[in-house]
Design a protein around this motif. Structure first.
Motif, short mmCIF file in Angstrom:
data_model
loop_
_atom_site.label_atom_id
_atom_site.label_comp_id
_atom_site.label_asym_id
_atom_site.label_seq_id
_atom_site.Cartn_x
_atom_site.Cartn_y
_atom_site.Cartn_z
N ASP A 1 0.80 -1.22 0.00
CA ASP A 1 0.00 0.00 0.00
C ASP A 1 0.84 1.28 0.00
O ASP A 1 0.31 2.39 0.10
N TYR A 2 2.15 1.12 -0.06
CA TYR A 2 3.03 2.29 -0.01
C TYR A 2 4.25 1.96 -0.84
O TYR A 2 4.84 0.88 -0.69
N PHE A 3 4.62 2.89 -1.72
CA PHE A 3 5.71 2.64 -2.65
C PHE A 3 6.70 3.80 -2.61
O PHE A 3 6.29 4.96 -2.47
N LEU A 4 7.96 3.48 -2.74
CA LEU A 4 9.00 4.51 -2.64
C LEU A 4 10.03 4.30 -3.74
O LEU A 4 10.25 3.18 -4.20
N TRP A 5 10.68 5.39 -4.12
CA TRP A 5 11.83 5.33 -5.00
C TRP A 5 13.04 5.90 -4.27
O TRP A 5 12.95 6.94 -3.62
N TYR A 6 14.17 5.20 -4.43
CA TYR A 6 15.42 5.62 -3.84
C TYR A 6 16.48 5.70 -4.93
O TYR A 6 16.45 4.94 -5.90
N LYS A 7 17.43 6.60 -4.73
CA LYS A 7 18.59 6.72 -5.61
C LYS A 7 19.82 6.35 -4.79
O LYS A 7 19.92 6.71 -3.61
N LYS A 8 20.74 5.63 -5.41
CA LYS A 8 21.93 5.22 -4.67
C LYS A 8 23.19 5.45 -5.50
O LYS A 8 23.30 4.95 -6.62
N TYR A 9 24.12 6.20 -4.91
CA TYR A 9 25.45 6.36 -5.48
C TYR A 9 26.36 5.31 -4.84
O TYR A 9 26.10 4.87 -3.72
N PRO A 10 27.45 4.94 -5.55
CA PRO A 10 28.40 4.00 -4.96
C PRO A 10 28.92 4.51 -3.62
O PRO A 10 29.13 5.71 -3.45
N ALA A 11 29.09 3.62 -2.67
CA ALA A 11 29.66 3.92 -1.35
C ALA A 11 28.77 4.85 -0.52
O ALA A 11 29.23 5.44 0.46
N GLU A 12 27.51 5.00 -0.91
CA GLU A 12 26.58 5.78 -0.11
C GLU A 12 25.32 4.95 0.14
O GLU A 12 25.04 4.00 -0.59
N GLY A 13 24.55 5.33 1.15
CA GLY A 13 23.28 4.68 1.37
C GLY A 13 22.24 5.19 0.41
O GLY A 13 22.42 6.23 -0.23
N PRO A 14 21.12 4.47 0.26
CA PRO A 14 20.03 4.95 -0.61
C PRO A 14 19.48 6.29 -0.13
O PRO A 14 19.32 6.50 1.08
N THR A 15 19.19 7.16 -1.07
CA THR A 15 18.61 8.48 -0.77
C THR A 15 17.16 8.49 -1.22
O THR A 15 16.85 8.21 -2.38
#
Lengths: 113, 113
Positions: A31-45
């Motif tokens: 019921d809830y959806f999210l998008w994350y962006k991830k750069y190398p060596a970093e956590g998902p944003t």
């Protein structure tokens, strides 16, 4: 059994054009959806989210569309910028299971100048 | 406003050893979730803590355990390390109503040799 699928491992787009990242899911209890962006060596944003009671949510250059009947969501980035180059993850959550995000395997977006 | 911080950033352990990973949640967040991300995969939910109690668990064996402290920070403990435990371990915090999604830390890269 993969409940959240991102079938395109990679996507290449020209700067200034639209990027469309797709995600399919199988569990109708999400019921809830999210998008994350991830750069190398970093956590998902965190980028943007959408509740199942909506079919569209917009935040600046990012828009997420949800098609519940097709169990499909997409992230549109307009206009695409070179700094958007990263791995994008789609994630879903079931009602009553807050915090238990089910992630897809990600799509690597490359935006070329 | 501080984000989610994790420590250490990297570590190497020997098979059979025990490890403790630490996470400080974002200011204003009272819920912490832990994820394991293997290479080329999306993050996999391990468990979540709310009010110092485990509040949901993924498909991980009991040798994965955790704690949450009164200041909402958290620890992930893994006993009897196996080679397959080598992964990026991510911590995410949120408010109970997840109004701003889940904020991830940069992760701890664990290598088991």
């Amino acid at each position: 059994d993969q409940q959240v699928k991102q079938n395109s491992p990679s996507l290449s787009v020209q700067e200034g054009r639209i990027s469309i990242l797709n995600c399919d899911y199988t569990n109708s209890m999400f019921d809830y959806f999210l998008w994350y962006k991830k750069y190398p060596a970093e956590g998902p944003t965190f980028l943007i989210s959408i509740s199942s009671i909506k079919d569209k949510n917009e935040d600046g250059r990012f828009t997420v569309f949800l098609n519940k009947s097709a169990k499909h969501l997409s992230l549109h980035i307009v206009p695409s910028q070179p700094g958007d180059s990263a791995v994008y993850f789609c994630a879903a959550e079931k009602g009553g299971s807050q915090g238990n995000l089910i992630f897809g395997k990600g799509t690597k977006l490359s935006v070329k100048p | 406003e501080t984000g989610v911080t994790q420590s250490p950033t990297h570590l190497i352990k020997t098979r059979g050893q025990q490890v403790t990973l630490r996470c400080s949640s974002q200011s204003g967040h009272n819920t912490v979730s832990w994820y394991q991300q293997a290479l080329g995969q999306g993050p996999q939910f391990i468990f979540q803590y709310y009010r110092e109690e485990e509040n949901g668990r993924g498909n991980f064996p009991p040798r994965f355990s955790g704690l949450q402290f009164p200041n909402y920070s958290s620890e992930l403990n893994v006993n009897a390390l196996e080679l397959d435990d080598s992964a990026l371990y991510l911590c995410a915090s949120s408010s109970r109503d997840r109004v701003d999604g889940y904020t991830f830390g940069s992760g701890t890269r664990l290598t088991v040799v």
